[in-house]
Design a protein around this motif. Sequence first.
Motif, PDB file in Angstrom:
ATOM      1  N   SER A  37      68.612  33.663 100.155  1.00  0.00           N
ATOM      2  CA  SER A  37      67.877  34.169 101.279  1.00  0.00           C
ATOM      3  C   SER A  37      68.190  35.637 101.445  1.00  0.00           C
ATOM      4  O   SER A  37      69.004  36.186 100.732  1.00  0.00           O
ATOM      5  N   THR A  41      63.366  41.808 105.799  1.00  0.00           N
ATOM      6  CA  THR A  41      62.030  41.316 105.491  1.00  0.00           C
ATOM      7  C   THR A  41      61.358  42.220 104.472  1.00  0.00           C
ATOM      8  O   THR A  41      61.297  43.421 104.645  1.00  0.00           O
ATOM      9  N   SER A  42      60.834  41.625 103.423  1.00  0.00           N
ATOM     10  CA  SER A  42      60.146  42.392 102.397  1.00  0.00           C
ATOM     11  C   SER A  42      58.758  42.781 102.877  1.00  0.00           C
ATOM     12  O   SER A  42      58.049  41.994 103.475  1.00  0.00           O
ATOM     13  N   PRO A  46      52.049  40.603  97.606  1.00  0.00           N
ATOM     14  CA  PRO A  46      52.344  39.419  96.799  1.00  0.00           C
ATOM     15  C   PRO A  46      52.459  39.776  95.319  1.00  0.00           C
ATOM     16  O   PRO A  46      51.714  40.621  94.812  1.00  0.00           O
ATOM     17  N   GLU A  95      53.536  27.024 102.214  1.00  0.00           N
ATOM     18  CA  GLU A  95      54.272  28.099 102.870  1.00  0.00           C
ATOM     19  C   GLU A  95      54.535  27.717 104.322  1.00  0.00           C
ATOM     20  O   GLU A  95      53.713  27.072 104.968  1.00  0.00           O
ATOM     21  N   GLN A 130      58.208  33.938 105.725  1.00  0.00           N
ATOM     22  CA  GLN A 130      58.533  35.357 105.634  1.00  0.00           C
ATOM     23  C   GLN A 130      59.510  35.710 106.744  1.00  0.00           C
ATOM     24  O   GLN A 130      59.356  35.310 107.891  1.00  0.00           O
ATOM     25  N   ILE A 134      64.114  34.981 100.831  1.00  0.00           N
ATOM     26  CA  ILE A 134      63.556  36.015  99.961  1.00  0.00           C
ATOM     27  C   ILE A 134      62.160  35.605  99.495  1.00  0.00           C
ATOM     28  O   ILE A 134      61.866  34.431  99.285  1.00  0.00           O
ATOM     29  N   ASP A 135      61.322  36.603  99.354  1.00  0.00           N
ATOM     30  CA  ASP A 135      59.922  36.330  99.034  1.00  0.00           C
ATOM     31  C   ASP A 135      59.747  35.635  97.693  1.00  0.00           C
ATOM     32  O   ASP A 135      58.778  34.883  97.493  1.00  0.00           O
ATOM     33  N   ARG A 138      59.536  31.993  98.294  1.00  0.00           N
ATOM     34  CA  ARG A 138      58.276  31.613  98.956  1.00  0.00           C
ATOM     35  C   ARG A 138      57.146  31.493  97.944  1.00  0.00           C
ATOM     36  O   ARG A 138      56.405  30.507  97.923  1.00  0.00           O
ATOM     37  N   TYR A 139      57.003  32.514  97.108  1.00  0.00           N
ATOM     38  CA  TYR A 139      55.884  32.533  96.177  1.00  0.00           C
ATOM     39  C   TYR A 139      56.082  31.565  95.013  1.00  0.00           C
ATOM     40  O   TYR A 139      55.111  30.986  94.510  1.00  0.00           O
ATOM     41  N   THR A 142      55.824  27.601  96.658  1.00  0.00           N
ATOM     42  CA  THR A 142      54.593  27.171  97.321  1.00  0.00           C
ATOM     43  C   THR A 142      53.628  26.577  96.296  1.00  0.00           C
ATOM     44  O   THR A 142      53.361  27.168  95.250  1.00  0.00           O
ATOM     45  N   TRP A 158      60.979  41.421  95.125  1.00  0.00           N
ATOM     46  CA  TRP A 158      60.799  40.190  95.909  1.00  0.00           C
ATOM     47  C   TRP A 158      62.119  39.439  96.076  1.00  0.00           C
ATOM     48  O   TRP A 158      62.138  38.249  96.367  1.00  0.00           O
TER      49      TRP A 158
END
Length: 333
Positions: A37, A41-42, A46, A95, A130, A134-135, A138-139, A142, A158
């Motif tokens: 984590s 915030t990034s 995407p 997400e 978000q 960490i992004d 997430r990406y 998902t 990211w």
Amino acid sequence: MRRRSLLIAVPAGMVTLAACGDDKSDTSEPGDNATPSASATSAAPPPKIVDGPLPAITAGTEPGQKPTVAKGSGEPSKQLAVKTVVAGGGRTVAENDYVVADYLGQIWSTAKVFDNSYDRKAPLAIQLAQGTIIDGWRYALTGKKTGSRVLFSVPPTWGYGTQGNEQAGIKGDDTLVFVVDVKDTFNAKSSAKGTEVAQENKDLPQVGTNTDGKAPSIEIPKTGAPKKLVANYVIEGDGAEVAAGDSVLVQYKGVQWGNGKEFDSTYGRGQLTSFSLEQVVKGWSQGLTGKKAGSRVLIVIPPDLGYGDNPPQGSGIEKGATLVFSVDILAKM
């Protein structure tokens, strides 16, 4: 030894659950491990999802086994490289879901493992939102299904950005490699799952047993409230037992015994809540300790284990109220 949290933010319990007048303080100290984590915030757009390159998993190749991952070869992708090593057949991760996962993280260029949950024998439960994780996670996760093993690499854009994470030994130009075993996923429509338990005591509230993600009914009897804490299964799950120092992910609804009036509900907000049992009223911490994840629990909290004559301002809870909760323990975190 406590894990070093790399969370952007830890989801907190609602004010109406927080302990009042508790002399405990947060004494958490960093440990030597890191969770996947982030500290900021990034703002990056995407990434493009690409197939590779990715290092090989050389041992522990099945979901649930601690993997060994080779050192990265050559230059890593500047985008997000993702490979589903084992495709699960469970629910699809979206997400903002909470996921429960085992994972290992290491640095591309050195193969240095900076954290893994397998050795702790405690999967991570975290929201794919978000500002929370960490992004790259997430990406990458998902759209995956529970039961899957996912291998992916996260460049700094990211991950932890140019600042890296000094405590974890991550530099600002390090690409990270993760193996993640997705065990479960939860959202605002999640409910307890297990075996219904007969509610035979007519002097106690009767709680609905629907598992469709909607708020269960709570019927208050026309009798006096109990003077002692009640914590009974309505639906008994088969997950791990919750310990006094654990954090939990829950759905819940709370009403007052005297008037049956609802004063708080995750169902109404459409958002799950997670918190440590060390940070809530004694009735919650005592009532959920020893209960199994996956369960629905009726908790009746007398004033001395709730808020007594000092309910939270604006909560709608009356002084001296006995509180009644239906709590779905979705996961132990």
